[in-house]
Scaffold this active site. Structure first.
Site, PDB file in Angstrom:
ATOM      1  N   HIS A  18       9.143  40.615  62.605  1.00 30.58           N
ATOM      2  CA  HIS A  18       8.235  39.720  61.887  1.00 30.58           C
ATOM      3  C   HIS A  18       7.465  38.805  62.842  1.00 30.58           C
ATOM      4  O   HIS A  18       6.327  38.437  62.553  1.00 30.58           O
ATOM      5  CB  HIS A  18       9.020  38.918  60.847  1.00 30.58           C
ATOM      6  N   HIS A  41       7.018  50.073  52.848  1.00 29.42           N
ATOM      7  CA  HIS A  41       8.407  49.892  52.392  1.00 29.42           C
ATOM      8  C   HIS A  41       8.652  48.379  52.347  1.00 29.42           C
ATOM      9  O   HIS A  41       9.263  47.811  53.253  1.00 29.42           O
ATOM     10  CB  HIS A  41       9.395  50.565  53.344  1.00 29.42           C
ATOM     11  N   GLU A 125       6.747  49.511  47.151  1.00 32.42           N
ATOM     12  CA  GLU A 125       8.223  49.491  47.109  1.00 32.42           C
ATOM     13  C   GLU A 125       8.663  50.457  46.016  1.00 32.42           C
ATOM     14  O   GLU A 125       8.136  50.415  44.905  1.00 32.42           O
ATOM     15  CB  GLU A 125       8.704  48.050  46.835  1.00 32.42           C
ATOM     16  N   GLY A 151       6.783  55.252  49.469  1.00 28.90           N
ATOM     17  CA  GLY A 151       6.018  54.757  50.614  1.00 28.90           C
ATOM     18  C   GLY A 151       5.406  55.872  51.451  1.00 28.90           C
ATOM     19  O   GLY A 151       4.337  55.692  52.050  1.00 28.90           O
ATOM     20  N   ASP A 171       8.297  50.688  57.474  1.00 24.67           N
ATOM     21  CA  ASP A 171       9.623  50.120  57.736  1.00 24.67           C
ATOM     22  C   ASP A 171      10.652  50.725  56.786  1.00 24.67           C
ATOM     23  O   ASP A 171      11.174  50.045  55.895  1.00 24.67           O
ATOM     24  CB  ASP A 171       9.519  48.586  57.554  1.00 24.67           C
TER      25      ASP A 171
HETATM   26  N1  SAM Z   1       9.927  45.638  55.296  1.00 29.81           N
HETATM   27  C1  SAM Z   1      11.009  44.784  54.812  1.00 29.81           C
HETATM   28  C2  SAM Z   1      11.279  43.670  55.817  1.00 29.81           C
HETATM   29  O1  SAM Z   1      10.913  43.769  56.980  1.00 29.81           O
HETATM   30  O2  SAM Z   1      11.836  42.664  55.395  1.00 29.81           O
HETATM   31  C3  SAM Z   1      12.278  45.526  54.582  1.00 29.81           C
HETATM   32  C4  SAM Z   1      12.178  46.920  54.302  1.00 29.81           C
HETATM   33  S1  SAM Z   1      13.709  47.702  54.075  1.00 29.81           S
HETATM   34  C5  SAM Z   1      14.133  48.216  55.692  1.00 29.81           C
HETATM   35  C6  SAM Z   1      13.247  49.192  53.314  1.00 29.81           C
HETATM   36  C7  SAM Z   1      12.747  49.024  51.869  1.00 29.81           C
HETATM   37  O3  SAM Z   1      12.198  50.276  51.475  1.00 29.81           O
HETATM   38  C8  SAM Z   1      13.808  48.684  50.857  1.00 29.81           C
HETATM   39  O4  SAM Z   1      13.360  47.604  50.081  1.00 29.81           O
HETATM   40  C9  SAM Z   1      13.932  49.956  49.990  1.00 29.81           C
HETATM   41  O5  SAM Z   1      14.199  49.683  48.622  1.00 29.81           O
HETATM   42  C10 SAM Z   1      12.567  50.554  50.126  1.00 29.81           C
HETATM   43  N2  SAM Z   1      12.474  52.009  50.002  1.00 29.81           N
HETATM   44  C11 SAM Z   1      13.405  52.960  50.226  1.00 29.81           C
HETATM   45  N3  SAM Z   1      12.875  54.189  50.111  1.00 29.81           N
HETATM   46  C12 SAM Z   1      11.554  54.010  49.829  1.00 29.81           C
HETATM   47  C13 SAM Z   1      10.465  54.887  49.629  1.00 29.81           C
HETATM   48  N4  SAM Z   1      10.613  56.216  49.694  1.00 29.81           N
HETATM   49  N5  SAM Z   1       9.251  54.351  49.395  1.00 29.81           N
HETATM   50  C14 SAM Z   1       9.071  53.006  49.335  1.00 29.81           C
HETATM   51  N6  SAM Z   1      10.071  52.121  49.508  1.00 29.81           N
HETATM   52  C15 SAM Z   1      11.293  52.617  49.760  1.00 29.81           C
END
Ligand code: SAM
Length: 288
Positions: A18, A41, A125, A151, A171
């Protein structure tokens, strides 16, 4: 989809990711032309550090908790960290209303806080509950679109954005065995559609072979201007542990490599768990 970022928000990897993300947004703001940030994501946008998930792991104590006194008082940071971290730490302070550290802003909140009236954010998301929280956070905000979608699908469909300027943050949760391969393929496909965008690809340093294969695959893609920044808080090869993380930056803004070096050199001793900690900032490929 079992991964919930609420357990990890504000940890050492979030601080690194970040802080660099905030710098990229600041560079984008240096030109008047509007831009868009696409977060594939996104998570929920804002995390409650007193929630059960955060209390259970306490990971944020080893991240944002080390940078800020946990009662919200700043610890003295060595130069040039105060200047380089200021957009990030200012956003964290704003997410807490200027008071003690109770909440941690994920990229959607951080980016929304930093962008100008003319800039836009698309936050994607897939988890229905997390998407609902994200959508509620930005309800009525015309600069933010919170979209419930895969995503990877968003990555291939939403580039280039109509602004033709901006950043794509990728991410993923790394729950699937082939997520490194999916990340590489998804990025290369998106890059071919929009080669002038800035991209930030996050990955964990847990299985070194997987991280090395990602970097090799990126090198072999022939894509120019790829920078890799990594920070690890203990010996990188410690088995079965989340030892560090990396960010691949495609088309990083001018001088971001120097800023990333100064940031990681300053952050590493603060975030280190032991003497095996370290950092690196290297070009996978420079300009061609
Ligand atoms: N980017 C955020 C941060 O830096 O605080 C955290 C992201 S976290 C590592 C991954 C996120 O992707 C989670 O909220 C999860 O629910 C979501 N997720 C998982 N598979 C996904 C997909 N195929 N498409 C979109 N989101 C997804």
């Amino acid at each position: 989809m079992n991964y919930r970022h609420a357990y990890h928000a504000g940890n050492f990897a979030d601080v690194m990711k970040h802080a660099i993300l905030a710098r990229i947004v600041e560079h984008l703001k240096a030109k008047e032309k509007p831009f868009r940030v696409i977060d594939t994501h996104a998570g929920v946008g804002l995390y409650d550090l007193s929630a059960d998930e955060a209390l259970k792991t306490g990971e944020w104590h080893g991240g944002i908790g080390r940078l800020l006194g946990e009662d919200g008082r700043r610890i003295p940071l060595p130069a040039p960290l105060p200047e380089l971290l200021s957009p990030y730490l200012e956003a964290v302070a704003a997410a807490n209303g200027g008071g003690s550290l109770m909440a941690y802003p994920g990229p959607p909140w951080l980016v929304r806080h930093l962008i100008r009236r003319t800039d836009r954010l698309t936050a994607v998301e897939l988890h229905p509950q997390d998407h609902a929280a994200l959508a509620a956070l930005f309800a009525g905000d015309t600069q933010v679109k919170a979209i419930e979608l895969d995503g990877w699908l968003a990555l291939s469909s939403f580039v280039p954005p109509k602004e033709r300027r901006g950043l794509v943050l990728i991410d993923p949760p790394f729950e699937e065995r082939d997520e490194f391969e999916t990340l590489l393929a998804g990025f290369v496909r998106a890059y071919r559609k929009w080669p002038t965008g800035i991209y930030a690809l996050w990955y964990p340093i847990k299985n070194i072979a997987a991280a090395t294969a990602l970097r090799r695959g990126l090198h072999e893609s022939g894509i120019p201007k790829l920078l890799a920044a990594e920070l690890w808080v203990r010996e990188r090869a410690t088995p079965d542990r989340f030892n560090g993380s990396g960010l691949i930056l495609a088309n990083p803004p001018w001088r971001l490599d120097e800023e990333a070096k100064a940031l990681l050199a300053g952050l590493m001793p603060i975030l280190a768990d032991d003497a095996g900690a370290g950092w690196s900032v290297e070009w996978i490929r420079g300009e061609t």
